[in-house]
Design an enzyme around this catalytic site. Structure first.
Site, PDB file in Angstrom:
ATOM      1  N   LYS A  84     -15.026   0.332  -0.683  1.00 59.88           N
ATOM      2  CA  LYS A  84     -14.040   1.280  -0.164  1.00 59.88           C
ATOM      3  C   LYS A  84     -14.735   2.601   0.190  1.00 59.88           C
ATOM      4  O   LYS A  84     -15.599   3.059  -0.563  1.00 59.88           O
ATOM      5  CB  LYS A  84     -12.949   1.518  -1.217  1.00 59.88           C
ATOM      6  CG  LYS A  84     -11.739   2.306  -0.700  1.00 59.88           C
ATOM      7  CD  LYS A  84     -10.669   2.459  -1.783  1.00 59.88           C
ATOM      8  CE  LYS A  84      -9.435   3.195  -1.301  1.00 59.88           C
ATOM      9  NZ  LYS A  84      -8.412   3.330  -2.354  1.00 59.88           N
ATOM     10  N   SER A 133      -3.809   2.200  -0.692  1.00 60.22           N
ATOM     11  CA  SER A 133      -4.772   2.720   0.250  1.00 60.22           C
ATOM     12  C   SER A 133      -6.007   1.828   0.463  1.00 60.22           C
ATOM     13  O   SER A 133      -6.675   1.953   1.476  1.00 60.22           O
ATOM     14  CB  SER A 133      -5.237   4.096  -0.211  1.00 60.22           C
ATOM     15  OG  SER A 133      -5.938   4.005  -1.431  1.00 60.22           O
ATOM     16  N   SER A 137      -3.095   1.510  -5.416  1.00 58.01           N
ATOM     17  CA  SER A 137      -3.928   1.346  -4.220  1.00 58.01           C
ATOM     18  C   SER A 137      -4.867   0.141  -4.227  1.00 58.01           C
ATOM     19  O   SER A 137      -5.477  -0.165  -3.204  1.00 58.01           O
ATOM     20  CB  SER A 137      -4.734   2.615  -3.969  1.00 58.01           C
ATOM     21  OG  SER A 137      -3.924   3.583  -3.339  1.00 58.01           O
TER      22      SER A 137
END
Lengths: 476, 490
Positions: free
Chosen positions: B80, B155, B179
């Site tokens: 990420k 996210s 997330s």
């Protein structure tokens, strides 16, 4: 109307740790910009603070010396504001749970003792520095200092004159230096003070509106700025005006204070507990351990010097002004147990040499043992007081043994009656006129005769002995 | 079977046995990414081809000398883009950090790199991890591999989409309020948020420090355990990381039953607002859990309804402070031609941040302001404690909690972009475990009528990841959802 100033003081003391408060960067002063930095003190994305345990210990030791209530579970909070020298956009400080709670410090003003209440002392990180060169249209930021540990020590509004503030600042600085937690250097900014002052009609209880003063980097400025500010506020009130709550900057060149920011311009710092740091828990074992590391403090030591060594307050104060000097003195007295004599030499000759060579007592090339040795030689009459004084600079600089140097220079004092008797007889024969005057009742002539013996012995004769021998020879 | 379809465990076996080389793995994934990425847009940055192949070559060349392999050696991973990677730009999905190249590695990257994986690239996310759809990424949204008209969740949407679309074998995500779990549910993969403090946050760009936690997104529960093994452990660089022992988590993914475990079903998670289709799949899953020997028990977590409000005060308050460092002074975006300092701050932050980030900074700043602190931030902290106590009480009786991950399957791109409140509600079931710092996993438990994945959430006691993983593994083995893969239409 007669007014009385009421003053409180905030001191930011830089703690003498090897590394910064939340990372392992060195705290060295005066290095090229942005060379003492890492992701943590640069505030890079993703970096996290880790508390320096040494700084906590120094804060606890200071708290103990200031008789503070320690906050057993204390906490770091974020103080949020924007400024280029503040890399994270917030300063890690302490807010509602400072490491040290209420305490006190005793000061002495014109011989009167007084306790100044400490409100709190808390740990926080220093910011960097903005650098703006004259004429340039851009500014630079140096973050070497960012993250350096500070202890902010705040008093209650307990001080009522600039003299009291002066005494408080000096006493506090001595204490911190004694504790080895701060070098106390005001010019380099490792001991910064920000007094706040208000005035009120004498005899009134209620406090007036307070003004905070900044940009004070010497004891002298603290005194000057406060005196200026007190008279400024007095003038405002006398003219029927109102003192504004504001922060004012001391301008050394003008000898005035000027508004820096008004109350309306005050920040809302939006303090909240820093979620990156756990609460700091002080366990009783650590506190006890640290209690044992606290040396005898200056005020206590001063009293002891007066009592145990029968020194005047003046001498004791000079001796205990720095821990190094007091240690030097005591070490010397152990070897040569005549405190008054040692005190005279330390506060006279030694301090003169230390100041000239800008050396601390601990680093003096002449050890306390060497000084004791010299005083021993004077005491035993091996060397004259005069010769000892003359030799001091050389002894100090070289760290040589006094006995050796005295021998090398042939300055050993002659006290032997046989040797001196010969010279005395010669002098009396050569100055028969004066001898007659003496017998005629003019005893002052004795001094002349002593001088003649000293001269004949090339200054090596023991004057006391000469005196004694002359009197004996001249006796009817 | 094509290499890229294998699970982490399967790929590991083939590499360890010498059946395939790191070079073959790298080439297979480079090809797969080149085919799929234009449709999915899972990555913000990709490791350049030559660099990746050189790295694979290094691994293949070094194998003989090392005489052993590490669990993640040669494994193709996505990271990420809010986890700092030394020398590789880390944007956080923001214009503010578009060109930011960290000079240091996050602790999780240091741990990974010691095992010599193949880092394929940095995956897309909502700006600074603030969002539930990746639509708040400054670089455009990622697509759901099951239906490209739908969001991949957020996210960590890029990571979940990349795993679901076989663009990496496993990925790292970060979870603040859901997330990791919510995008995993949207994309039909496994998402695992460990207990707060289990995995170092050093180098994870902070959104809300008291909630952020790194975790894996994988194809199976076993893969999640393998990844978690590589992440877990105390880090002296993170003061909030836990000094606790940990077991080998792959051992938790062995037993096929959950006998003796009591599974709680919190009533508050099955009320109004829950899509009936999702409710049905969760009820099915509960029956499966019961069938495997779990004792099912209804429980109540009365403070649940306060969780969203609490979360959006605490998370935004922390974010408002965490994001203050992006001021245009030291790194990142600086607006051009400012005449004075205040203007430079103002323009840089106005232009560098997107609307959702600005909204949250303003909310958080307000919550911490003088005169409002007690009513908002302090109150929220008090409620957070109540929520934690709810969980403490329930975990006296049960070993696990079962719930949906999200009220509905993945919604359509653009559907909730103009309605932040609706967007915030998609985290309603994941936020409580975040506030309480609990370990929680999301794993596939069915498909909707439209063919979109539905996720099941299992939550456990703090530091009992082994129990969560054990139950998740048993459920996964008892069902066949993991074999359902998306077909990516062109």
């Amino acid at each position: 109307m007669t007014y009385e100033p009421v003053i409180g003081v905030e001191v930011h003391a830089q703690l003498q740790t090897q590394t910064k408060l939340f990372c392992s960067c060195p705290t060295s002063f005066g290095l090229p910009p942005n060379t003492q930095v890492c992701p943590v003190c640069l505030g890079l994305p993703g970096s996290l603070p880790v508390l320096n345990q040494r700084a906590v210990e120094m804060a606890v030791r200071t708290g103990l010396a200031l008789h503070c209530e320690l906050t057993l579970t204390n906490q770091f909070s974020r103080k949020n504001y924007f400024y280029p020298d503040l890399p994270k956009g917030y300063q890690i400080s302490q807010y509602d749970l400072p490491i040290c709670g209420p305490g006190w410090l005793e000061i002495s003003v014109n011989g009167k003792r007084k306790r100044v209440r400490i409100m709190r002392a808390h740990l926080e990180e220093d910011a960097g520095k903005n650098v703006h060169e004259e004429g340039a249209d851009d500014s630079h930021v140096d973050l070497n200092r960012a993250g350096t540990p500070l202890l902010e020590i705040v008093t209650e509004p307990d001080l009522y004159s600039s003299d009291e503030v002066d005494a408080y600042l000096k006493t506090l600085r001595d204490l911190l230096v004694y504790l080895d937690v701060c070098d106390g250097n005001m010019e380099q900014g490792s001991f910064r003070c920000e007094p706040n002052v208000s005035i009120r009609p004498k005899g009134h209880e209620a406090l007036g509106t307070k003004v905070e003063l900044k940009n004070i980097n010497s004891f002298r400025y603290a005194k000057d700025a406060l005196e200026y500010e007190i008279s400024r506020q007095t003038e405002v009130l006398d003219e029927g005006g109102v003192v504004q709550q504001e922060t004012r900057l001391w301008n050394v060149n003008k000898g005035q204070t000027a508004v820096m920011r008004s109350k309306e311009g005050a920040h809302d710092y939006r303090y909240f507990p820093d979620p990156d740091l756990l609460p700091v828990i002080l366990d009783s074992e650590l506190i006890e351990e640290l209690e044992h590391t606290i040396p005898e403090l200056p005020s206590v030591r001063l009293q002891r010097f007066m009592q145990d060594y029968r020194l005047s307050e003046y001498d004791a104060a000079i001796l205990t002004d720095s821990k190094g000097l007091a240690d030097y003195f005591e070490c010397c007295v152990k070897l040569f147990p005549h405190p008054k004599t040692v005190s005279n030499w330390v506060t006279g000759e030694l301090i003169r040499e230390l100041n000239t060579s800008d050396t601390s007592p601990a680093d003096a090339p002449m050890s306390p043992q060497r000084l004791a040795e010299l005083l021993q030689l004077v005491d035993s009459g091996t060397v004259s007081l005069k010769a000892a004084r003359e030799l001091f600079s050389e002894l100090y600089a070289t760290g040589m043994s006094a006995e050796q140097l005295v021998k090398e220079k042939g300055l050993v004092q002659v006290s032997d009656e046989g040797q001196l008797g010969v010279i005395v007889d010669e002098v009396l024969v050569a100055h028969s006129a004066q001898v007659e005057q003496y017998h005629g009742g003019k005893e002052a002539v004795l001094g002349f005769l002593v001088g003649q013996v000293m001269k004949a012995s090339k200054g090596k004769a023991n004057p006391g002995k000469v005196n004694e021998l002359l009197k004996r020879s001249l006796a009817p | 079977m094509a290499l890229f379809k294998l699970t982490l465990q399967e790929l590991q076996d083939k590499f360890t046995s010498g059946e395939i080389t790191a070079g073959e793995i790298a080439r297979a994934y480079l090809l797969r990414i080149s085919q799929v990425e234009p449709k999915i847009k899972a990555y913000i940055s990709l490791t350049p081809r030559e660099e990746l192949l050189a790295h694979a070559q290094e691994i293949d060349d070094g194998l003989k000398a090392w005489r052993k392999t590490e669990p993640l050696m040669a494994m193709p991973l996505g990271i990420k883009d809010n986890i700092c990677t030394k020398g590789m730009r880390t944007t956080c999905g923001s214009r503010m950090l578009e060109h930011f190249v960290p000079p240091y590695d996050a602790t999780v990257m240091t741990k990974f790199n010691a095992q010599k994986p193949l880092i394929l690239g940095k995956t897309n996310l909502d700006e600074f991890a603030m969002g539930s759809s990746t639509e708040h990424s400054a670089f455009g949204p990622s697509r759901n591999p099951w239906n490209q008209q739908h969001i991949p969740g957020g996210s960590s949407g890029g990571s979940a989409a990349a795993v679901a679309a076989d663009q990496c074998v496993a990925a790292l995500g970060s979870d603040t309020g859901g997330s990791i779990r919510q995008p995993a549910a949207c994309c039909g993969v496994v998402g695992f948020k460990p207990t707060y403090g289990r995995v170092s946050r050093y180098g994870l760009v902070a959104f809300a420090s008291s909630l952020d936690q790194i975790g894996p997104i994988t194809k199976t529960v076993t893969d999640a355990a393998i990844m978690f093994n590589a992440l877990v452990g105390y880090d002296p660089l993170d003061s909030t990381s836990a000094k606790r022992d940990f077991p080998d988590y792959t051992k938790s993914a062995k037993k096929k039953d959950i006998k003796k475990l009591v599974v709680g079903v919190p009533q508050e998670y099955f009320t109004e607002g829950l899509d009936p289709e999702v409710a049905e799949k969760i009820q099915d899953a509960i029956q499966v859990l019961e069938g495997m020997g779990g004792k099912i028990q209804e429980v109540t977590l009365p403070s649940t309804e306060r969780a969203i409000a609490t979360y959006y005060l605490i998370a935004t308050a922390e974010a408002s402070s965490n994001l203050a460092r992006y001021d245009g002074v030291k790194y990142g975006f600086r607006a051009k031609e400012s005449k004075e300092l205040a203007e430079m701050y103002h323009s840089s932050r106005s232009q560098g941040f997107g609307p959702e980030v600005k909204r949250r900074i303003m909310l958080g700043t307000y919550a911490l302001s003088a005169g409002y602190y007690d009513a908002y931030y302090a109150k929220a902290q008090a409620v957070r404690t109540m929520i934690q106590r709810d969980f403490d009480a329930v975990f006296q009786e049960v070993d696990l909690l079962v719930s949906p991950v999200m009220p509905s399957p993945a919604f359509r791109l653009g559907e909730r972009l103009e309605d932040p409140l609706q967007m915030y509600l998609s985290d309603i079931y994941t936020i409580p475990a975040s506030l309480a710092g609990l370990p929680a996993i999301s794993l596939p438990c069915g498909l909707s009528a439209k063919g979109l994945p539905i996720g099941l959430q299992l939550m456990g006691r703090p530091f009992e990841e082994n129990i969560v993983l054990r139950a998740a593994y048993a459920y996964e083995q008892a069902t066949n959802w993991r074999s359902k893969r998306p077909t990516i239409r062109s």
